[in-house]
Enzyme design. Structure first.
Site, PDB file in Angstrom:
ATOM      1  N   HIS A  44       0.796  -1.219   0.000  1.00 22.21           N
ATOM      2  CA  HIS A  44       0.000   0.000   0.000  1.00 22.21           C
ATOM      3  C   HIS A  44       0.843   1.292   0.000  1.00 22.21           C
ATOM      4  O   HIS A  44       0.839   2.050  -0.958  1.00 22.21           O
ATOM      5  CB  HIS A  44      -0.892   0.048   1.243  1.00 22.21           C
ATOM      6  CG  HIS A  44      -1.773  -1.141   1.467  1.00 22.21           C
ATOM      7  ND1 HIS A  44      -2.885  -1.414   0.700  1.00 22.21           N
ATOM      8  CD2 HIS A  44      -1.720  -2.112   2.400  1.00 22.21           C
ATOM      9  CE1 HIS A  44      -3.483  -2.500   1.154  1.00 22.21           C
ATOM     10  NE2 HIS A  44      -2.801  -2.954   2.194  1.00 22.21           N
TER      11      HIS A  44
HETATM   12  O1  RIB Z   1      -5.228  -0.132   4.670  1.00 21.87           O
HETATM   13  C1  RIB Z   1      -3.833  -0.102   4.485  1.00 21.87           C
HETATM   14  C2  RIB Z   1      -3.218   1.007   5.273  1.00 21.87           C
HETATM   15  O2  RIB Z   1      -3.453   0.816   6.656  1.00 21.87           O
HETATM   16  C3  RIB Z   1      -1.691   1.076   5.122  1.00 21.87           C
HETATM   17  O3  RIB Z   1      -1.247   2.394   5.290  1.00 21.87           O
HETATM   18  C4  RIB Z   1      -1.220   0.236   6.263  1.00 21.87           C
HETATM   19  O4  RIB Z   1       0.103   0.581   6.682  1.00 21.87           O
HETATM   20  C5  RIB Z   1      -2.211   0.600   7.325  1.00 21.87           C
HETATM   21  O5  RIB Z   1      -1.766   1.836   7.921  1.00 21.87           O
END
Ligand code: RIB
Ligand code: CA
Length: 316
Positions: free
Chosen positions: A246
């Site tokens: 992500h």
């Molecule tokens: O949903 C994914 C996000 O939530 C990413 O930033 C992960 O690190 C968590 O913070």
């Protein structure tokens, strides 16, 4: 050290393995990115741990001149929700790094961001937001006059076609602090959003993880170890072939924006309904007359993305 033409950025983060990879990649590219500060927030794990994890990463990158400021431990209007079930008890299980000895910076993250924006030149500062938006919401609430100094705000969060990952309709970063997220989307700051719709196409694979390990460096080994741990949750939850990387999408966008594609849309955040709390309502098809307030990405060239990250971490 950062070059004069490097883009000035602040990374606001809740490490998390994917945050950690994003931090390492950013610190590996001082030719393009001048990381003025790293600011931490409660999120994947409590603030004490996200802060220690960020310190661990600046030490691993040998960039301890970059200050790490601890920020808000939890949202202003609700209890913190964490995600040890995804990231492990430390938040960066798999990193296998020693306890950091570098001291956290004295000032609170919100004060540090405000002071940095106050003294920024006319080019402003880009905010890279990798966790719940609690710190950023507080900055905008306290000092809305500083929005012209925010050159761009690039965030990982939300979802549309992919729904949510913490509830059926909400992604974690937005769900943890919907009020702060709503403040950001209503701020008028130039926004770029990396929702699950694009990050779920940035999946790890054995070959992609092996490329980090093949660097033969401590940073490469730590990155590979973190990804080995991180990917298991999404493989189990979604039956996917790998874990979605992500947060590095935010840094990759700053380095090579052409890797990504999307469209300008109106985005608003659900802050009232408990059923859909934290959902990002993305008007992807222009069904309303609400003004577009965000560039929403929904696709990327995943091979170029991973090559960019491996190259950046190879430079540490
Ligand atoms: O949903 C994914 C996000 O939530 C990413 O930033 C992960 O690190 C968590 O913070
Ligand atoms: Ca994160």
């Amino acid at each position: 050290m950062p070059t004069s033409r490097a883009r000035k950025i602040i990374i606001d983060t809740d490490p998390g393995q994917d945050d950690a990879i994003a931090i390492l990649a950013a610190l590996g590219r001082p030719d393009a990115l001048d990381v003025l500060a790293i600011t931490t927030v409660g999120g994947n794990v409590p603030l004490e741990r996200t802060t220690e994890n960020a310190l661990m990463m600046v030490e691993l990158a040998n960039r301890t001149e970059v200050p790490v400021h601890a920020g808000c431990a939890e949202p202003a209007d609700r209890a913190l929700v964490t995600a040890e079930y995804v990231h492990g008890p430390t938040g960066i299980n798999g990193a296998d790094r020693p306890t950091p000895t570098t001291a956290v910076a004295e000032s609170h993250a919100v004060d540090a961001i405000i002071e940095t924006l106050e003294t920024a030149d006319d080019e402003g500062v880009t905010l890279c937001v990798l966790g719940p938006l609690t710190n950023i919401g507080a900055v905008l609430e306290r000092r809305p006059d500083l929005t012209p100094k925010i050159a761009e705000l690039v965030l990982m969060g939300g979802g549309h076609f992919e729904g949510g990952n913490v509830t059926p309709s909400a992604e974690f970063n937005i769900y943890v602090d919907p009020t702060a997220a709503a403040t950001v989307f209503a701020s008028g700051v130039p926004l770029v959003m990396m929702p699950l719709d694009v990050t779920h196409k940035a999946l790890t694979s054995p070959e992609r993880i092996a490329a980090f390990r093949a660097l033969g460096t401590e940073a490469g080994a730590s990155a590979a170890g973190m990804l080995d741990f991180f990917e298991r949750f999404d493989i189990d939850r979604y039956g996917s072939t790998g874990g979605p990387l992500h947060d590095p999408c935010v840094i990759a966008y700053l380095l090579e924006p052409e890797i990504f594609s999307g469209r300008h849309c109106n985005v608003e955040v659900e802050t009232q309904s408990e059923l859909t709390m934290g959902a990002t309502v993305i008007d992807w098809w222009g069904a309303t007359d609400r003004a577009a307030n965000c560039l929403v990405m929904n696709d990327l060239d995943a091979d170029r993305f991973y090559a960019l990250l491996v190259d950046a971490i190879a430079r540490l």
